[in-house]
Write a protein that holds these residues in place. Structure first.
Motif, PDB file in Angstrom:
ATOM      1  N   MET A 149      13.801   1.043 -10.487  1.00  0.00           N
ATOM      2  CA  MET A 149      12.525   1.521 -10.528  1.00  0.00           C
ATOM      3  C   MET A 149      11.548   1.402  -9.513  1.00  0.00           C
ATOM      4  SD  MET A 149      12.705   1.500 -14.505  1.00  0.00           S
ATOM      5  CE  MET A 149      11.439   2.654 -15.036  1.00  0.00           C
ATOM      6  N   GLN A 150      11.476   0.129  -8.925  1.00  0.00           N
ATOM      7  CA  GLN A 150      10.596  -0.085  -8.094  1.00  0.00           C
ATOM      8  C   GLN A 150      10.627   0.690  -6.852  1.00  0.00           C
ATOM      9  OE1 GLN A 150       7.782  -2.228  -8.451  1.00  0.00           O
ATOM     10  NE2 GLN A 150       7.143  -1.704  -6.422  1.00  0.00           N
ATOM     11  N   HIS A 151      11.951   0.774  -6.351  1.00  0.00           N
ATOM     12  CA  HIS A 151      12.077   1.457  -5.099  1.00  0.00           C
ATOM     13  C   HIS A 151      11.853   3.121  -5.385  1.00  0.00           C
ATOM     14  CE1 HIS A 151      15.169   1.773  -1.676  1.00  0.00           C
ATOM     15  NE2 HIS A 151      13.876   1.311  -1.183  1.00  0.00           N
ATOM     16  N   THR A 152      11.913   3.767  -6.443  1.00  0.00           N
ATOM     17  CA  THR A 152      11.849   4.876  -6.931  1.00  0.00           C
ATOM     18  C   THR A 152      10.187   5.171  -7.067  1.00  0.00           C
ATOM     19  OG1 THR A 152      13.818   4.983  -8.113  1.00  0.00           O
ATOM     20  CG2 THR A 152      12.193   6.922  -8.555  1.00  0.00           C
ATOM     21  N   TYR A 153       9.681   4.449  -7.453  1.00  0.00           N
ATOM     22  CA  TYR A 153       8.166   4.165  -7.520  1.00  0.00           C
ATOM     23  C   TYR A 153       7.447   4.092  -6.061  1.00  0.00           C
ATOM     24  CZ  TYR A 153       3.344   2.905  -8.587  1.00  0.00           C
ATOM     25  OH  TYR A 153       1.642   2.848  -8.712  1.00  0.00           O
ATOM     26  N   GLU A 154       7.955   3.291  -5.333  1.00  0.00           N
ATOM     27  CA  GLU A 154       7.422   3.305  -3.895  1.00  0.00           C
ATOM     28  C   GLU A 154       7.704   4.767  -3.277  1.00  0.00           C
ATOM     29  OE1 GLU A 154       9.498  -0.164  -2.518  1.00  0.00           O
ATOM     30  OE2 GLU A 154       8.115  -1.664  -3.600  1.00  0.00           O
ATOM     31  N   GLY A 155       8.760   5.277  -3.220  1.00  0.00           N
ATOM     32  CA  GLY A 155       9.347   6.407  -2.521  1.00  0.00           C
ATOM     33  C   GLY A 155       8.332   7.656  -3.104  1.00  0.00           C
ATOM     34  N   ALA A 156       7.995   7.846  -4.425  1.00  0.00           N
ATOM     35  CA  ALA A 156       7.133   8.641  -4.937  1.00  0.00           C
ATOM     36  C   ALA A 156       5.528   8.343  -4.411  1.00  0.00           C
ATOM     37  CB  ALA A 156       6.979   8.677  -6.638  1.00  0.00           C
ATOM     38  N   LEU A 157       5.166   7.245  -4.106  1.00  0.00           N
ATOM     39  CA  LEU A 157       3.823   6.939  -3.699  1.00  0.00           C
ATOM     40  C   LEU A 157       3.712   7.166  -2.281  1.00  0.00           C
ATOM     41  CD1 LEU A 157       3.020   3.621  -5.460  1.00  0.00           C
ATOM     42  CD2 LEU A 157       1.914   6.016  -5.806  1.00  0.00           C
ATOM     43  N   ALA A 158       4.953   6.932  -1.370  1.00  0.00           N
ATOM     44  CA  ALA A 158       5.075   7.226   0.178  1.00  0.00           C
ATOM     45  C   ALA A 158       5.047   8.792   0.389  1.00  0.00           C
ATOM     46  CB  ALA A 158       6.174   6.770   0.482  1.00  0.00           C
ATOM     47  N   ARG A 159       5.605   9.415  -0.750  1.00  0.00           N
ATOM     48  CA  ARG A 159       5.877  11.070  -0.561  1.00  0.00           C
ATOM     49  C   ARG A 159       4.334  11.537  -0.576  1.00  0.00           C
ATOM     50  NH1 ARG A 159      10.444  13.641  -0.605  1.00  0.00           N
ATOM     51  NH2 ARG A 159      12.471  12.404  -1.404  1.00  0.00           N
ATOM     52  N   LEU A 160       3.618  10.972  -1.738  1.00  0.00           N
ATOM     53  CA  LEU A 160       2.001  11.269  -1.825  1.00  0.00           C
ATOM     54  C   LEU A 160       1.359  11.070  -0.928  1.00  0.00           C
ATOM     55  CD1 LEU A 160       0.275  12.629  -4.057  1.00  0.00           C
ATOM     56  CD2 LEU A 160      -0.064  10.267  -4.928  1.00  0.00           C
ATOM     57  N   HIS A 161       1.482   9.884   0.036  1.00  0.00           N
ATOM     58  CA  HIS A 161       0.646   9.496   1.012  1.00  0.00           C
ATOM     59  C   HIS A 161       0.997  10.357   2.168  1.00  0.00           C
ATOM     60  CE1 HIS A 161      -1.078   6.647   3.800  1.00  0.00           C
ATOM     61  NE2 HIS A 161       0.042   6.944   4.560  1.00  0.00           N
ATOM     62  N   HIS A 162       2.189  10.846   2.573  1.00  0.00           N
ATOM     63  CA  HIS A 162       2.596  11.469   3.633  1.00  0.00           C
ATOM     64  C   HIS A 162       1.923  12.894   3.366  1.00  0.00           C
ATOM     65  CE1 HIS A 162       5.896   8.480   4.684  1.00  0.00           C
ATOM     66  NE2 HIS A 162       5.017   8.517   5.309  1.00  0.00           N
ATOM     67  N   LEU A 163       1.993  13.368   2.229  1.00  0.00           N
ATOM     68  CA  LEU A 163       1.349  14.682   1.725  1.00  0.00           C
ATOM     69  C   LEU A 163      -0.114  14.830   2.084  1.00  0.00           C
ATOM     70  CD1 LEU A 163       1.363  17.628   0.769  1.00  0.00           C
ATOM     71  CD2 LEU A 163       1.274  16.857  -1.793  1.00  0.00           C
ATOM     72  N   LYS A 164      -0.714  13.800   1.589  1.00  0.00           N
ATOM     73  CA  LYS A 164      -2.244  13.706   1.899  1.00  0.00           C
ATOM     74  C   LYS A 164      -2.392  13.769   3.363  1.00  0.00           C
ATOM     75  CE  LYS A 164      -4.384  10.967  -1.183  1.00  0.00           C
ATOM     76  NZ  LYS A 164      -4.536   9.772  -2.228  1.00  0.00           N
ATOM     77  N   ALA A 165      -1.714  13.062   4.225  1.00  0.00           N
ATOM     78  CA  ALA A 165      -1.918  12.714   5.611  1.00  0.00           C
ATOM     79  C   ALA A 165      -1.879  13.868   6.358  1.00  0.00           C
ATOM     80  CB  ALA A 165      -0.992  11.750   5.977  1.00  0.00           C
ATOM     81  N   ARG A 166      -0.701  14.859   5.732  1.00  0.00           N
ATOM     82  CA  ARG A 166      -0.200  16.179   6.266  1.00  0.00           C
ATOM     83  C   ARG A 166      -1.641  17.018   5.937  1.00  0.00           C
ATOM     84  NH1 ARG A 166       4.764  17.414   4.362  1.00  0.00           N
ATOM     85  NH2 ARG A 166       4.003  19.276   3.218  1.00  0.00           N
ATOM     86  N   LEU A 167      -1.833  17.083   4.904  1.00  0.00           N
ATOM     87  CA  LEU A 167      -3.210  18.112   4.470  1.00  0.00           C
ATOM     88  C   LEU A 167      -4.254  18.051   5.104  1.00  0.00           C
ATOM     89  CD1 LEU A 167      -2.100  18.518   0.708  1.00  0.00           C
ATOM     90  CD2 LEU A 167      -1.709  20.257   2.544  1.00  0.00           C
ATOM     91  N   GLY A 168      -4.632  16.519   5.269  1.00  0.00           N
ATOM     92  CA  GLY A 168      -5.848  16.234   5.709  1.00  0.00           C
ATOM     93  C   GLY A 168      -6.567  15.105   5.004  1.00  0.00           C
ATOM     94  N   GLU A 169      -7.032  14.151   5.682  1.00  0.00           N
ATOM     95  CA  GLU A 169      -7.877  13.015   5.058  1.00  0.00           C
ATOM     96  C   GLU A 169      -9.225  13.402   4.368  1.00  0.00           C
ATOM     97  OE1 GLU A 169      -4.709  10.696   5.704  1.00  0.00           O
ATOM     98  OE2 GLU A 169      -6.488   9.839   4.732  1.00  0.00           O
ATOM     99  N   THR A 170      -9.732  14.387   4.575  1.00  0.00           N
ATOM    100  CA  THR A 170     -11.050  14.606   3.927  1.00  0.00           C
ATOM    101  C   THR A 170     -10.909  15.389   2.591  1.00  0.00           C
ATOM    102  OG1 THR A 170     -11.428  16.764   5.051  1.00  0.00           O
ATOM    103  CG2 THR A 170     -12.322  14.865   6.321  1.00  0.00           C
ATOM    104  N   GLU A 171     -11.843  14.909   1.789  1.00  0.00           N
ATOM    105  CA  GLU A 171     -11.482  15.724   0.362  1.00  0.00           C
ATOM    106  C   GLU A 171     -11.618  17.311   0.495  1.00  0.00           C
ATOM    107  OE1 GLU A 171     -13.198  13.927  -4.087  1.00  0.00           O
ATOM    108  OE2 GLU A 171     -14.263  13.698  -2.165  1.00  0.00           O
ATOM    109  N   SER A 172     -12.596  17.783   1.308  1.00  0.00           N
ATOM    110  CA  SER A 172     -13.096  19.010   1.487  1.00  0.00           C
ATOM    111  C   SER A 172     -11.862  19.687   1.913  1.00  0.00           C
ATOM    112  CB  SER A 172     -14.311  19.402   2.315  1.00  0.00           C
ATOM    113  OG  SER A 172     -13.775  18.769   3.751  1.00  0.00           O
ATOM    114  N   THR A 173     -10.901  19.250   2.815  1.00  0.00           N
ATOM    115  CA  THR A 173      -9.890  19.864   3.464  1.00  0.00           C
ATOM    116  C   THR A 173      -8.678  20.043   2.207  1.00  0.00           C
ATOM    117  OG1 THR A 173     -10.233  19.055   5.636  1.00  0.00           O
ATOM    118  CG2 THR A 173      -7.921  19.689   4.969  1.00  0.00           C
ATOM    119  N   VAL A 174      -8.426  18.936   1.530  1.00  0.00           N
ATOM    120  CA  VAL A 174      -7.278  19.004   0.374  1.00  0.00           C
ATOM    121  C   VAL A 174      -8.105  19.669  -0.716  1.00  0.00           C
ATOM    122  CG1 VAL A 174      -6.097  17.482  -0.970  1.00  0.00           C
ATOM    123  CG2 VAL A 174      -6.241  16.716   1.314  1.00  0.00           C
ATOM    124  N   GLY A 175      -9.168  19.399  -1.043  1.00  0.00           N
ATOM    125  CA  GLY A 175      -9.801  19.899  -2.325  1.00  0.00           C
ATOM    126  C   GLY A 175      -9.912  21.543  -2.231  1.00  0.00           C
TER     127      GLY A 175
END
Length: 147
Positions: free
Chosen positions: A76-102
Motif C-alpha cells: 500500500m505504501q508503494h502504491t500510495y507513493e506511485g499515485a502521489l508521484a503521478r500527480l506531481h508529474h502531472l502538475k509539473a507538466r501542466l504548469g506550476e502556476t494555479e492560473s495555468t492549471v486552474g
C-alpha cells in the motif's frame, strides 16, 4: 466504478462546486486506461449530479509517470507513493502556476494500482489494490483512499 464513487464520497467535494452554467467540470486523470477514465467520470457524475442538475463531466487522459522503477508497486505504501508521484508529474507538466492549471481543469485525479500479498497457511495470494488521489486545483485540497 463503485470503488471510485466511494472514494469521492470520502473527499467532500461539494462545498466548492459552482453551477453547471459555468461550463463542464473538467478533470485530468493520470492514466490513459479507458476503464479508469470511465470510472472517474462516472464517479464524479454520480456523486455530484444530484446536487448539480445538468452537470457535464469531461475527463482528459494525461498519462503520468509513477516513478516506480520496475513498473509495478508492491504494498500500500508503494502504491500510495506511485499515485502521489503521478500527480506531481502531472502538475509539473501542466504548469506550476494555479492560473495555468486552474484555467483548464477543476480537479486532478491520480489512480495507481498496486499489489499486496496476503499470507495463508498454505499459500500466498496477490491482491490488486487501487489508490486514488483527488486534488481540487483551486484550493490544493486533496482526498485519498484505497479500494
Amino acid at each position: 466504478f463503485v470503488q471510485f464513487e466511494h472514494q469521492l464520497l470520502g473527499c467532500d467535494l461539494s462545498p466548492t462546486m459552482s453551477s453547471p452554467a459555468d461550463g463542464p467540470l473538467r478533470i485530468a486523470v493520470t492514466s490513459s486506461n479507458p476503464e479508469k477514465l470511465e470510472a472517474v467520470r462516472a464517479a464524479f457524475q454520480t456523486v455530484l449530479a444530484p446536487q448539480m442538475l445538468g452537470l457535464v463531466v469531461e475527463v482528459t487522459a494525461c498519462p503520468s509517470d509513477s516513478g516506480i522503477p520496475h513498473g509495478q508497486p508492491w504494498g500500500m505504501q508503494h502504491t500510495y507513493e506511485g499515485a502521489l508521484a503521478r500527480l506531481h508529474h502531472l502538475k509539473a507538466r501542466l504548469g506550476e502556476t494555479e492560473s495555468t492549471v486552474g484555467g483548464t481543469f477543476r480537479y486532478l485525479v491520480s489512480v495507481e494500482n498496486g499489489v499486496f500479498a496476503l499470507l495463508r497457511h498454505d499459500a500466498t495470494e496477490a491482491q490488486d489494490v487501487a489508490c486514488v488521489v483527488v486534488e481540487e486545483v483551486a484550493t490544493g485540497r486533496q482526498g485519498m483512499n484505497f479500494s
